[in-house]
Design a protein around this motif. Structure first.
Motif, short mmCIF file in Angstrom:
data_model
loop_
_atom_site.label_atom_id
_atom_site.label_comp_id
_atom_site.label_asym_id
_atom_site.label_seq_id
_atom_site.Cartn_x
_atom_site.Cartn_y
_atom_site.Cartn_z
N GLU A 58 13.92 5.63 59.43
CA GLU A 58 14.60 4.60 60.21
C GLU A 58 13.71 3.38 60.36
O GLU A 58 14.15 2.24 60.19
CB GLU A 58 14.92 5.20 61.59
CG GLU A 58 15.90 4.41 62.40
CD GLU A 58 16.20 5.16 63.71
OE1 GLU A 58 16.52 4.49 64.69
OE2 GLU A 58 16.09 6.41 63.72
N LEU A 59 12.45 3.64 60.64
CA LEU A 59 11.50 2.54 60.82
C LEU A 59 11.34 1.75 59.53
O LEU A 59 11.24 0.52 59.55
CB LEU A 59 10.16 3.12 61.26
CG LEU A 59 9.06 2.11 61.54
CD1 LEU A 59 9.49 1.14 62.60
CD2 LEU A 59 7.79 2.83 61.94
N ALA A 60 11.34 2.46 58.42
CA ALA A 60 11.18 1.77 57.14
C ALA A 60 12.35 0.81 56.90
O ALA A 60 12.15 -0.34 56.49
CB ALA A 60 11.10 2.79 56.01
N GLU A 61 13.55 1.28 57.19
CA GLU A 61 14.71 0.39 57.09
C GLU A 61 14.51 -0.84 57.95
O GLU A 61 14.72 -1.98 57.53
CB GLU A 61 15.97 1.11 57.59
CG GLU A 61 16.60 2.06 56.63
CD GLU A 61 17.82 2.71 57.29
OE1 GLU A 61 18.54 2.00 58.03
OE2 GLU A 61 18.05 3.92 57.09
N ARG A 75 9.89 17.44 61.14
CA ARG A 75 11.15 16.98 60.59
C ARG A 75 11.64 15.70 61.27
O ARG A 75 12.02 14.73 60.63
CB ARG A 75 12.21 18.08 60.75
CG ARG A 75 13.25 18.13 59.68
CD ARG A 75 14.23 19.26 59.98
NE ARG A 75 14.57 19.30 61.40
CZ ARG A 75 15.41 18.43 61.98
NH1 ARG A 75 15.98 17.50 61.27
NH2 ARG A 75 15.68 18.52 63.26
N GLY A 76 11.59 15.72 62.61
CA GLY A 76 12.02 14.54 63.34
C GLY A 76 11.19 13.33 62.97
O GLY A 76 11.69 12.21 62.93
N ARG A 102 4.80 -1.46 55.71
CA ARG A 102 5.83 -0.88 54.86
C ARG A 102 5.21 -0.05 53.74
O ARG A 102 5.72 1.02 53.39
CB ARG A 102 6.70 -1.98 54.26
CG ARG A 102 8.06 -2.05 54.91
CD ARG A 102 8.77 -3.33 54.63
NE ARG A 102 8.92 -3.62 53.23
CZ ARG A 102 9.99 -3.30 52.50
NH1 ARG A 102 10.97 -2.61 53.05
NH2 ARG A 102 10.07 -3.65 51.26
N GLU A 103 4.13 -0.55 53.20
CA GLU A 103 3.49 0.21 52.13
C GLU A 103 2.91 1.52 52.65
O GLU A 103 3.10 2.57 52.06
CB GLU A 103 2.41 -0.64 51.47
CG GLU A 103 2.99 -1.64 50.48
CD GLU A 103 2.01 -2.75 50.12
OE1 GLU A 103 0.80 -2.57 50.41
OE2 GLU A 103 2.44 -3.78 49.58
N ASP A 111 8.68 5.35 73.07
CA ASP A 111 9.62 6.46 73.29
C ASP A 111 9.84 7.25 72.01
O ASP A 111 10.04 8.46 72.04
CB ASP A 111 10.94 5.96 73.88
CG ASP A 111 11.38 4.68 73.20
OD1 ASP A 111 10.63 4.18 72.34
OD2 ASP A 111 12.47 4.17 73.52
N GLU A 112 9.77 6.56 70.89
CA GLU A 112 9.85 7.28 69.63
C GLU A 112 8.63 8.17 69.46
O GLU A 112 8.72 9.32 69.02
CB GLU A 112 9.94 6.30 68.47
CG GLU A 112 11.22 5.49 68.48
CD GLU A 112 11.18 4.36 67.47
OE1 GLU A 112 12.13 4.27 66.68
OE2 GLU A 112 10.22 3.56 67.46
#
Lengths: 253, 253
Positions: B81-84, B73-74, A97-98, B61-62
């Motif tokens: 999204e990953l951070a969430e 940009r993508g 996360r960091e 796939d990401e």
DNA sequence: CTTGACCTTGTCGCAGCGTCAGGGTTTCTA
DNA sequence: TAGAAACCCTGACGCTGCGACAAGGTCAAG
């Protein structure tokens, strides 16, 4: 109770209950005349235990093990092991996360290297290097730096980037000379000059490593590949520059 | 370079590299005469990008998606999204860790309920109830409480346990009476007395729910199962007690 | 009588490779 | 110069904990 009822009661899906049956976690109950499973209180109690344990994060086989020994002693061991595991996972996740938030800050600060996220060290090196003019060699070099970023272990990275720091200042002199050699043969007269300038801006310590600067076992084949990726004259120039650096290092010692 | 070399270079296994080929993440390189894959610098650069991305926690796939669009940009979107996602995972893990350490404290403090880890509420209720004499009915009751612990949603749990609190004090009077009925028929003369004592120590509010105290849709079949699990006379006593409680509640209103 | 909500068994799919199995190649060593 | 060690190849199954079908049977209500 039928399977849907007991499942809803305990908060799992019927599929999960059947899965528990199959994997021997939960005994198959008696069947009704129509083939439906008929669950009683004992099944519900057992299923509830299973659910509590899986909710804690135990795997199904660990649950089976805990249910098997009626002593609570094994349970404590499993829970301790699980706690360690979770601690490890949490610190991993926090580290990621960091890294992620740092990357996102970088990205939103304007520049996101098109080759994907890089280490902080390399990022700052590239930032300090600034915008180079349109140069095929510079592009290739950045890609190779990005590769090195993965190749070089974390503890070496800072030192290696430090070495590069000095070279970066003279980048704008070197790249044009190398670019000019892109179509040339190995015996091109401009090779010597390019090698001289390149060697001049490389630090002595670089010669201690493989030509590429990567101190690993696969170094030779990587070096082969790196040179194979260059035009003949470029390859010759880099070879020559490496020799010059080595010779200079010998003299300075 | 051969596959083992490039893999070691970038820090993955050869199997992973082949997997990336299969899943279209990495193009298949040219082959040597003997069929071996021959990797160049471009492959290494690409593989390094893949590794950096997977290390961040992206799915393959990401990664493929990010590599596909050459805009960065993508990538930013995916990273956000990953951070969430990671934030969610971390809080989940932390919650489980806290539950776990609480449980381990309990366990090391001496008593670990043989039916597995329970909610804090139920744990304290049982602790306050203390050591009951050897009683089949008490054992069954504890199991049912453990079941309720899973059945009842978290927000109801405290209230329900509060209701039980009062009943727990008179447990030692009730259990022997019910135990005595274990082999009796429903028309046994001791049923009335047992029901009276049982009703006396149950709070009025309990009658509002299903006989079991569980306010859910599957309540009736659960109740059936609960009564089926008792001896006829015990079942009759509990039924009668519930009726007494309901009648008492009507009067008190 | 039909419709819809259940139940049954069985099978495939999932992520990201690890791990054989059953072969060939290259290279180092005795 | 042979043999062993260390590579490479393809192909296939395994792992976790179920979800999601398929292709039926069963039961209550409209």
């Amino acid at each position: 109770m039928r399977i849907g009822e007991i499942a809803a009661l305990v908060g799992v899906t019927p599929r999960a209950v059947r899965h528990y049956h199959q994997s021997g976690l939960l005994p198959e109950p008696a069947r009704r005349a129509n083939g439906y499973r008929e669950y009683g209180v004992r099944d519900a109690v057992l299923l509830a235990r299973v659910r509590r344990l899986t909710e804690l994060g135990l795997g199904l086989d660990e649950v089976r093990g805990v249910l098997a020994d009626d002593e609570g002693r094994g349970l404590v061991e499993v829970l301790e092991e699980l706690a360690e595991d979770l601690a490890r996972q949490e610190s991993e996740i926090r580290a990621r996360r960091e890294r992620l938030s740092a990357l996102l800050d970088e990205a939103r600060a304007g520049r996101m290297p098109a080759d994907g996220p890089l280490s902080p060290e390399l990022t700052s090196l590239l930032a300090g290097l600034g915008e180079l003019p349109e140069s095929p060699m510079a592009a290739k070099d950045r890609q190779i730096l990005a590769l090195m970023d993965v190749v070089v272990p974390e503890e070496e990275r800072a030192r290696l980037m430090g070495l590069m720091e000095g070279a970066a200042e003279h980048a704008h002199e070197v790249y044009p000379l190398l670019d000019a050699l892109s179509g040339a043969e190995a015996d091109d007269p401009r090779v010597a000059e390019a090698a001289r300038v390149l060697a001049a801006c490389l630090p002595d310590e670089l010669g201690v490593h493989m030509p590429s600067g990567a101190p690993d076992e696969a170094g030779t084949s990587l070096a082969d590949a790196l040179f194979a990726d260059l035009a003949p004259a470029q390859s010759a120039a880099v070879h020559l520059a490496m020799r010059l650096v080595r010779e200079r290092r010998e003299q300075n010692r």
